[in-house]
Write a protein that holds these residues in place. Structure first.
Motif, PDB file in Angstrom:
ATOM      1  N   ARG A  64      38.845  15.210   1.284  1.00  0.00           N
ATOM      2  CA  ARG A  64      37.953  14.705   2.341  1.00  0.00           C
ATOM      3  C   ARG A  64      36.989  15.799   2.800  1.00  0.00           C
ATOM      4  O   ARG A  64      35.795  15.555   2.976  1.00  0.00           O
ATOM      5  N   GLU A  65      37.513  17.009   2.960  1.00  0.00           N
ATOM      6  CA  GLU A  65      36.678  18.121   3.436  1.00  0.00           C
ATOM      7  C   GLU A  65      35.626  18.505   2.399  1.00  0.00           C
ATOM      8  O   GLU A  65      34.461  18.747   2.739  1.00  0.00           O
ATOM      9  N   ARG A  67      34.377  16.568   0.082  1.00  0.00           N
ATOM     10  CA  ARG A  67      33.415  15.478  -0.044  1.00  0.00           C
ATOM     11  C   ARG A  67      32.387  15.449   1.100  1.00  0.00           C
ATOM     12  O   ARG A  67      31.329  14.853   0.960  1.00  0.00           O
ATOM     13  N   LYS A  68      32.701  16.100   2.208  1.00  0.00           N
ATOM     14  CA  LYS A  68      31.720  16.203   3.294  1.00  0.00           C
ATOM     15  C   LYS A  68      30.506  17.014   2.860  1.00  0.00           C
ATOM     16  O   LYS A  68      29.405  16.826   3.359  1.00  0.00           O
ATOM     17  N   HIS A  69      30.736  17.929   1.925  1.00  0.00           N
ATOM     18  CA  HIS A  69      29.683  18.870   1.515  1.00  0.00           C
ATOM     19  C   HIS A  69      29.177  18.629   0.095  1.00  0.00           C
ATOM     20  O   HIS A  69      28.085  19.073  -0.253  1.00  0.00           O
ATOM     21  N   HIS A  71      29.247  15.535  -3.060  1.00  0.00           N
ATOM     22  CA  HIS A  71      29.686  14.218  -3.525  1.00  0.00           C
ATOM     23  C   HIS A  71      29.790  14.151  -5.049  1.00  0.00           C
ATOM     24  O   HIS A  71      30.207  13.125  -5.585  1.00  0.00           O
ATOM     25  N   GLU A  93      39.263   8.370  -0.763  1.00  0.00           N
ATOM     26  CA  GLU A  93      38.792   9.602  -0.112  1.00  0.00           C
ATOM     27  C   GLU A  93      37.762  10.340  -0.967  1.00  0.00           C
ATOM     28  O   GLU A  93      37.100  11.250  -0.492  1.00  0.00           O
TER      29      GLU A  93
END
Length: 206
Positions: A64-65, A67-69, A71, A93
């Motif tokens: 999740r972390e 994928r915040k930065h 993709h 996720e």
């Protein structure tokens, strides 16, 4: 190629690093999700291998972390947990794939090669380049795989599709991963009474 390994098990980290050496890939290892995310921000990686069960920040939180930065970087989750809901959540996720432990070298090497290839295809597609010719994806073969999925209501395994259209298992798997990456196919995890969960594929109807 540079692989990021995130796992709190020292023996597994060592084994994965040795597998990378054997495949002539560079690798860096982190002992937990927090350290893995820090390494990810400092270096360029082609793919991430992340363990599901870890202290401080588990595999789900780590995915999740990241994928915040980012993709695009392929993420493969390693787990001993065979529950369907765990597999579904990992994919939701942002994980690209999951592999059950104990890890086998031929399996993990082929998965890494495949997902890095798909990531490269994505980049080429984003740049407007022709991915079919450049990466050996035949439109005719793609149409055969798609036709099977469209004409079968129930999800199919790679073996079933392979037998139906007369193509080798690795070829069908590669084309399925391409269709999955394009958002045209969805992956369903089917739990068997005996043995490991089975991954099935179904045409995605919006």
């Amino acid at each position: 190629m540079n692989i990021l390994i995130i796992d709190d098990d020292q023996s597994l980290r060592f084994m994965l690093e040795e597998i990378c050496k054997h495949a002539k890939w560079d690798s860096q290892a982190a002992v937990n999700g927090k350290q893995g995310v820090e390494l990810f921000h400092k270096h360029q990686f082609d793919l991430i291998l992340v363990d599901y069960h870890m202290p401080e920040m588990d595999g789900m939180q780590t995915v999740r972390e990241i994928r915040k930065h980012n993709h695009n970087v392929p993420i493969l989750v390693l787990t001993v947990d065979e529950r369907q809901e765990v597999a579904d959540r990992m994919l939701e996720e942002g994980a690209n794939d999951f592999a059950l432990k104990p890890v086998k070298a031929p399996d993990i090497i082929s998965r890494i090669q495949l997902h890095v290839q798909l990531a490269n295809m994505r980049e080429m597609h984003d740049r407007g380049e022709e991915v079919f010719t450049a990466k050996g994806i035949s439109k005719r073969t793609l149409d055969h795989v798609a036709h099977h999925l469209k004409t079968h209501k129930d999800p199919s395994s790679v073996d079933e599709i392979s037998k139906d259209i007369g193509l080798a298992y690795p070829t069908v798997y590669r084309y399925l991963m391409h269709l999955l990456d394009e958002g045209k196919v969805k992956q369903v995890v089917s739990h068997q009474r005996i043995g490991r969960p089975k991954k099935l594929y179904q045409w995605y109807t919006h």
